[in-house]
Each structure stands twice: as structure tokens, then as C-alpha cells.
Enzyme design. Structure first.
Site, PDB file in Angstrom:
ATOM      1  N   ASP A 173      39.884  28.708  49.881  1.00 49.57           N
ATOM      2  CA  ASP A 173      40.851  29.938  50.222  1.00 49.57           C
ATOM      3  C   ASP A 173      40.081  31.056  50.079  1.00 49.57           C
ATOM      4  OD1 ASP A 173      42.716  31.695  50.556  1.00 49.57           O
ATOM      5  OD2 ASP A 173      44.009  31.136  48.950  1.00 49.57           O
ATOM      6  N   ASP A 183      39.568  22.176  23.967  1.00 54.89           N
ATOM      7  CA  ASP A 183      38.386  22.967  23.939  1.00 54.89           C
ATOM      8  C   ASP A 183      38.376  23.364  22.505  1.00 54.89           C
ATOM      9  OD1 ASP A 183      36.279  24.444  25.163  1.00 54.89           O
ATOM     10  OD2 ASP A 183      37.211  26.117  24.182  1.00 54.89           O
ATOM     11  N   GLU A 239      36.917  18.454  22.443  1.00 59.00           N
ATOM     12  CA  GLU A 239      35.623  18.865  22.261  1.00 59.00           C
ATOM     13  C   GLU A 239      35.101  19.196  20.910  1.00 59.00           C
ATOM     14  OE1 GLU A 239      32.436  22.373  23.479  1.00 59.00           O
ATOM     15  OE2 GLU A 239      34.686  22.816  22.571  1.00 59.00           O
ATOM     16  N   ASP A 283      28.013  22.715  29.321  1.00 60.39           N
ATOM     17  CA  ASP A 283      27.485  23.567  28.468  1.00 60.39           C
ATOM     18  C   ASP A 283      25.808  23.066  28.230  1.00 60.39           C
ATOM     19  OD1 ASP A 283      29.376  25.066  27.904  1.00 60.39           O
ATOM     20  OD2 ASP A 283      30.351  23.188  26.651  1.00 60.39           O
TER      21      ASP A 283
HETATM   22  C1  NOJ Z   1      33.483  24.931  24.435  1.00 58.71           C
HETATM   23  C2  NOJ Z   1      33.298  25.054  26.129  1.00 58.71           C
HETATM   24  O1  NOJ Z   1      32.871  23.856  26.550  1.00 58.71           O
HETATM   25  C3  NOJ Z   1      32.280  26.324  26.519  1.00 58.71           C
HETATM   26  O2  NOJ Z   1      31.993  26.366  27.681  1.00 58.71           O
HETATM   27  C4  NOJ Z   1      33.079  27.367  25.833  1.00 58.71           C
HETATM   28  O3  NOJ Z   1      32.364  28.448  26.126  1.00 58.71           O
HETATM   29  C5  NOJ Z   1      33.420  27.376  24.396  1.00 58.71           C
HETATM   30  N1  NOJ Z   1      34.079  26.277  24.123  1.00 58.71           N
HETATM   31  C6  NOJ Z   1      34.424  28.476  24.089  1.00 58.71           C
HETATM   32  O4  NOJ Z   1      35.710  28.194  24.887  1.00 58.71           O
END
Ligand code: NOJ
Length: 738
Positions: free
Chosen positions: A46, A246, A274, A378
Site C-alpha cells: 500500500d 520481547d 526472547e 538481531d
Molecule cells: C530484542 C529485539 O529482538 C531487538 O530487536 C530489540 O531492539 C530489543 N529487544 C528491544 O526491544
């Protein structure tokens, strides 16, 4: 269960147009194949949302500035749904879609929160991904389209922080557009005001300090607690099937437990967190976590620069493991990721992978729920660390067939990578350039995804090593008579010959399930004295072979339960085989549970009204009773209660724990794993700990001191009593003379 009803409604409205409506049960995720998407970098569906008025100038139409928005959006993912379905993906994990900060960082180079981790409003959708009104429309359309294609949706949820305190927005938070507060105008104490985290092994710092310059939310503030839980619920109402949480190491375990409980009290879901493991030894690749997302001020980057992700010897690994076992959240499997990158990406022996799998099987109650991955947003992409497609295919085959749930980072199937600066962030987030369906990797994922659905040994089975050398790994998955045997040779030139390899595959001839895609071959299984074996097996160089047998008979066998705990009334999903076409019973100890739905492979029931405690759950049908699986019946819904104690004296290596009378408080357990703790030390003589406690109950508890080696060195003489609030958050403040 309003949430479930709403979800059924969402699905059925969608289902009107649907060819294959998705099954709404999400709590058994072991059969899924997850695909991780950075929304901004997938596909621009979009053009009208590329440079929205409220955050104009953060978009780079030429896609040269890697820290700008590039145009990918929710509509783009929706338009590529058949590509994803063809790949065999059954769930997408999308980067945080919520409204993010609108302004650039003032003091540094151009940066935009294209990654989504700098929320300003957890209850509306980012204008670059949806529309300029921040409405849910594009999100709802995506969920509907995904469900129509049999694909579940997981959102990345980042409740630890809002945006950077170094922009003009100053971490400001909004509730559907209404200003709540910001870091510098924090009259209501929505944030912790501490320096940036500098010691990744200090539990208090990790949980209460700012992650880099991101405004650290106080989740135990009653307004924030309610706001974040309502935001998660909003996503459930909009039909999501799961959450990737996260940075969970930066939240208190007690609050996380209440978030999980809040989500499951509303409806079923799959949650994985994570918990980044680090701080072990120097990373030869210079992994650029701190520069990740490009907002962190110079100086802080050195904090994580020399760390190496994913090692089991991280001092906080036991905390990660206890969080998973206690809350039922699954984790992204960083230790296996590290081992796979060492084995396939450099020259480590297969024993590195095998030893991680062995320790995790001991450490985790639900090791089959760990989410396995080769790359993510990451880390440098695999091909940036090893430019060898064969090795990538072998790693993919392992991720797709070993114990745990596979997660594929977008573009892996297209060999997408950019090696600038070693391929570290942001160069690990290129725009998706090809949607071809012919690549070997695409075919491989597709084939192994069908195996996952057709043979229960992959989602539910145990994993046994059958043979291993530095370059060759042969392992077997078995569940309820079904078997999958996998042989991988990562050596580029030499074959390995093995004579007399034991297997549980029944006698017969098996072709390679991959049809020779990775130069695999056929085998014949013989039998003698009740032992089955392959007489002579040659594992070709750079090959993967997969042989399988799917049993179609047997008694009921449970492979999965989700969630792992809940108060009476919470829905529980049981996955497995041979439950029968007509309902039998599910028993929690001796008590039958009310059945919601029943199929031969999946049962949904509700937690029965019985006393709090740990129960063995079994499925019974035709007078046959299944294996047992554990479930904890909670006393009541969980509420976060923060305990603060003063006048505490401990020697180095001693920790204060709380233990109490209900299952939530460990039932007077006095061990690291059974009691609740350790309490954290903000200052020398005080300790603090947020505990998930049963709403409206009068609990009894006391404090104990446990040494690092597990010895109890002191017990408080006095029991305390406290009545947990019915909702909101609780506080207990005590003086402890010890
Ligand atoms: C882990 C995430 O995978 C990363 O990309 C992010 O910057 C940090 N947590 C903070 O949210």
C-alpha cells in the site's frame, strides 16, 4: 471466555469467504512452522502509507538508508499470503505493529523505528504499516487473510519499554491516542527512573534499569499493568493466535506470570519469549546488538559488543529455564542457535548441537515447545557468516526435524543476505527481493512442513541420537509408534559408511522423504531378535536423508498440553494421538474435566474446579488410559504483588526467597526451583520481588535464606498473612529482623 467467543466470531465472519478456515486452537503449537517477518522489509502492498503526515520524512523511497522506513506494510504481507502458504508456513510472527515514535532522534543520525520496538501507543497500529488514522483495518484484513489460508498470526509484543528518552517524545505513552505520560513528565510514576543497564548479570539492573536509552515501564504500576494487559487482550480480540514477548529477561518474572495468566484467562494462545543469553565470551563476529535498531547512544554499544549470544553457561540461564517451566512460556532457543551456527557456520563438531539438546531435555519441562531458529533480526544472517547454501540447507533440515518448533527468518528461503559490516543489524534486514517458489530451500521447507503435519514423531516425539561424528549426525524422533530418522553429513567431500545402525523404524524399505532434494538415499531396515537395524548405510557428502514411518494405531498418547497452568475455567488444549473419534474423558488426577471439543488428535477441555495443586492429567478412551502430563491448577487468577523487605543481612552467595501456603507460593518449598525468588537487591539492606499471587486470597508466607549451593541457611520464625487484591496490583512492605 469472552475472548474465545470473540475469536470464534472473528473467524466465522472471515470464514464466510474462506476456503480453509484456520483451526482456532493455538495452545498446541508444536505442529506449526513459524515464519518471522520484519513488516517494513517484506513487501510494500500500500503505497499510500509510505510517508504518513504525522511522521513525515522517516521514509526512504530509494531504500538506501537502512535505518529509515522502506515501505513494507501489513497489506504487503496479506498480498503474499499464497507465497507463504506454498512455503508450508503455518504461522507468521510479525514485528511489533503498534504505533511507534514519530520523531527522529535529535542528537544523532537519522533513525526511524521501522523495526517497531519503540512503542508510543500499544493499542493502535503504526501509520506506516496500516493507515494515517492508526486504525486496525489493515491488521484485521491481514489476520482474516492469514486465517483463510490456514496461517496463524503471532505478534511481537514489547511491554518492557516505550521509546527512547533521547527523542523529543521522551518515551511518551498514549492509550488509543490519549496521552498517559512521558519519562520527563512522569507524575504518575509509569516508568522506572534508573540509569542504563551496565551489568547484564545483575538481576536488579536487568529488570529495573533502562535497556539502552529506552524508557523502562513500571509494569507493577496499576495503570501500566492494566494498560499492557488490555493491549494484549486487544490483539486477542483482533484474532491473534500468539505472542512473541520481547526482552522478557528485563521484566519481573512475577509480572510476566500474571500477563501469561491474563492472556490465557481470555483465550488460548501460544507464547514464546526472547530471553537473550550473553556475557560469555568474545563474539568473533562482533554482533551488533546495541547498535541494533540504531538508536543507542555511543558508549552503551560496548556493553553487548563483546558478548556471544545463546550460551547455556550464561549466569542467568537458570532464571530463563525456571521462568519457562513456571509460566509455561516457551523461549526462543538461543543455545541451540549458537550451536547450529558453530556447527554449520564454522567447523564445530555435531557434539555441540547434541549436548545442547541433551541439557535442554533435562532442564525444560516442555523442551518440545522451544522455538528453534537459524537467523533472526538481531543476528547476521547465516549466509553472511557462511556463504554455503548446502550448509544452510542442512541447518534448515535440522531446525525443521529436531525437537522444538521451527522458526524461519523471512528471506532465508530466497538466500537473502547483505554482508555489509558482517551482515549485522541493520544489514540483516534487507528488503525481500524475490518471491520465487523454485529454490531448493523453499522446496525443503515445504516438504518438511508436510512431514510435521503428517507424522506426529516430529511435533511430539522424543529425540535420540543414533550416530554421531564431527561431521555426521543421525537422530531419531519417535512418538506413539511413529518414527522419523534423519541423517546429515556436513562434510563437503567425504561420505561416511556406517555398519549396523540401530533404529526403531519397522523392517522394510524406505525412500528418502525429501526425494533426493539434498542428495539423500533409500534404506532397508532388517530385524533380528527384536532389534531393528540398517545393515550398511553410506551417508553421502553434504547430504540430508529423512526416512519416516507414521503409525496409525495404538492407545491414546499425549504429546502436548497448553497452557501448563490455570485457575478453574481456563481452557486447556491437549495434543496427541489416538484419542478416538468420540469423546472419552480427560482426568485431572481423579477429577474429570468439562470437555469443550474432542478429535482423535486434539482435545480442548476446561480446568476443573478442584483444589490448587499439581495434577497428573490423563486421557481415557475405550478403557485405555494415556501417559501422564503435568498441569498446575491455580487457586485463582494471578495478580502481581510486590514484596519489599528492609533490614536484611545476607552474606555473599546467600539469597532471600519467599515461600507460602498455596501452589503459587511454592507450597512451603525451600529450594531454588520450588520457592519464589531470589529477591533482588536495589540497595544493601532491602530486597524486592514481584510475585504472582492468587486474587482475593489470604495467603500465608515467610522468608527463607538459600545459599547458591541450595542449602537453607535461615528460616524466618514468623509466618505473615496478606490478602491479595481482587484485581490491580498489590504491595507488601515489611521489616525483616534476621
Ligand atoms: C530484542 C529485539 O529482538 C531487538 O530487536 C530489540 O531492539 C530489543 N529487544 C528491544 O526491544
Amino acid at each position: 471466555m469472552l475472548g474465545c467467543l470473540t475469536k470464534v466470531l472473528v473467524i466465522s465472519l472471515v470464514g464466510f469467504f474462506s476456503l480453509r478456515p484456520v483451526e482456532i486452537v493455538a495452545a498446541d503449537f508444536k505442529q506449526e512452522v513459524i515464519y518471522q517477518i520484519v513488516i517494513d522489509r517484506f513487501y510494500d502492498g500500500d503505497a499510500s502509507n509510505n510517508d504518513p503526515p504525522q511522521s513525515a520524512g522517516l521514509y526512504d523511497p530509494e531504500r538506501k538508508n537502512w535505518r529509515a522506513y522502506w515501505g513494507g506494510d501489513l497489506a504487503g504481507i496479506q498480498q503474499r499470503m499464497s507465497y507463504l502458504a506454498g512455503l508450508g508456513v503455518t504461522a507468521i510472527w510479525i514485528s511489533p505493529p503498534v504505533d511507534n515514535v514519530n520523531v527522529r532522534k535529535t542528537s544523532e543520525d537519522f533513525v526511524a523505528p521501522y523495526h517497531g520496538y519503540h512503542a508510543r501507543d500499544f493499542k493502535t497500529i503504526e501509520e506506516h504499516f496500516g493507515d494515517a488514522s492508526n486504525s486496525w483495518k489493515a491488521f484485521d484484513d491481514l489476520v482474516a487473510a492469514a486465517h483463510q489460508s490456514g496461517i496463524k498470526v503471532i505478534v511481537d509484543f514489547a511491554p518492557n519499554h516505550s521509546g527512547p528518552i533521547t527523542t523529543d517524545e521522551n518515551g511518551a505513552l498514549y492509550d488509543r491516542g490519549v496521552f498517559l505520560g512521558s519519562y520527563d513528565q512522569d507524575v504518575n510514576k509509569y516508568f522506572h527512573h534508573n540509569p542504563s543497564l551496565s551489568d547484564a548479570n545483575d538481576r536488579y539492573q536487568v529488570q529495573y534499569y533502562n535497556l539502552f536509552d529506552l524508557a523502562d515501564i513500571d509494569q507493577e504500576n496499576p495503570v501500566m499493568d492494566a494498560y499492557l494487559k488490555a493491549a494484549a487482550q486487544e490483539f486477542q480480540r483482533h484474532g491473534v493466535d500468539g505472542f512473541r514477548l520481547d526482552g522478557i529477561k528485563h521484566l519481573t518474572a512475577g509480572w510476566t506470570d500474571t500477563l501469561v495468566n491474563s492472556i490465557f484467562s481470555f483465550g488460548d494462545s501460544f507464547l514464546f519469549g526472547e530471553w537473550y543469553l550473553e556475557n560469555v565470551y568474545e563474539n568473533p563476529l562482533v554482533w551488533d546488538y546495541a547498535l541494533g535498531n540504531s538508536i543507542y547512544s555511543l558508549g552503551k554499544e560496548t556493553l553487548f559488543r563483546e558478548s556471544y549470544p545463546g550460551n547455556i553457561s550464561d549466569p542467568l540461564y537458570p532464571d530463563a529455564q525456571r521462568l519457562a517451566n513456571r509460566t509455561g512460556i516457551s523461549l526462543l532457543n538461543f543455545p541451540l542457535n549458537t550451536a547450529m551456527r558453530d556447527v554449520f557456520g564454522s567447523d564445530a563438531d555435531f557434539s555441540a548441537i547434541d549436548s545442547v539438546l541433551t541439557s535442554e531435555a533435562e532442564d525444560f519441562t516442555s523442551d518440545g515447545d522451544l522455538v528453534n531458529f537459524i537467523d533472526n533480526h538481531d543476528l547476521p544472517r547465516f549466509l553472511s557468516i557462511k556463504a554455503n547454501n548446502n550448509r544452510l540447507h542442512q541447518a534448515l533440515a535440522l531446525v525443521m526435524t529436531s525437537r522444538g518448533i521451527p522458526c524461519i527468518y523471512y528471506g532465508t528461503e530466497q538466500y537473502l543476505h547483505n554482508d555489509t559490516q558482517g551482515g549485522s543489524d541493520p544489514y540483516n534486514r534487507p528488503m525481500m527481493t524475490s518471491f520465487e517458489t523454485t529454490s531448493t530451500a523453499y522446496q525443503l521447507i515445504n516438504k518438511l512442513s508436510s512431514l510435521r503435519h503428517n507424522n506426529p514423531a516430529i511435533p511430539y516425539g522424543s529425540m535420540t541420537r543414533r550416530w554421531m561424528s564431527g561431521d555426521v549426525y543421525i537422530y531419531e524422533r519417535t512418538f506413539s509408534g511413529s518414527v522419523v530418522l534423519v541423517a546429515i553429513n556436513k562434510n563437503e567431500t567425504s561420505a561416511t559408511r556406517i555398519q549396523h545402525l540401530n533404529t526403531t523404524l519397522p523392517p522394510g524399505t524406505y525412500s528418502d522423504y525429501l526425494g533426493g532434494l539434498l542428495t539423500g538415499s533409500a534404506i532397508t531396515v532388517g530385524s533380528e531378535n527384536g532389534q531393528n537395524w540398517i545393515a550398511d548405510l553410506t551417508v553421502a557428502p553434504h547430504s540430508v536423508s529423512v526416512w519416516q514411518f507414521a503409525a496409525d494405531q495404538g492407545g491414546p498418547e499425549i504429546g502436548s498440553i497448553g497452557p501448563i497452568k490455570g485457575q478453574p475455567g481456563v481452557r486447556v488444549t491437549i495434543g496427541g494421538r489416538n484419542f478416538g473419534a468420540t469423546p472419552g474423558s480427560v482426568n485431572f488426577g481423579a477429577t474429570p474435566a468439562p470437555i469443550v471439543s474432542w478429535s482423535p488428535t486434539r482435545i480442548v477441555c476446561t480446568t476443573p474446579s478442584i483444589e490448587n495443586g499439581i495434577y497428573e492429567v490423563t486421557v481415557a478412551n475405550w478403557n485405555q488410559v494415556s501417559n501422564r502430563i503435568q498441569y498446575t491448577v491455580l487457586t485463582a487468577k494471578l495478580v502481581p504483588v510486590t514484596f519489599t523487605v528492609h533490614n536484611v543481612a545476607t552474606r555473599p552467595g546467600e539469597y532471600i526467597f519467599i515461600t507460602g501456603n498455596t501452589v503459587e507460593l511454592g507450597r512451603w518449598a525451600e529450594t531454588w526451583d520450588g520457592a519464589i525468588g531470589p529477591m533482588l537487591s536495589p540497595q544493601y539492606s532491602s530486597r524486592v520481588l514481584t510475585v504472582s499471587a492468587p486474587a482475593s486470597q489470604t495467603i500465608r508466607f515467610k522468608f527463607i535464606k538459600i545459599a547458591a549451593n541450595g542449602t537453607v541457611t535461615w528460616r524466618a520464625s514468623q509466618d505473615h498473612e496478606y490478602t491479595v487484591p481482587a484485581s490491580g496490583t498489590g504491595q507488601v512492605d515489611l521489616n525483616l529482623q534476621n
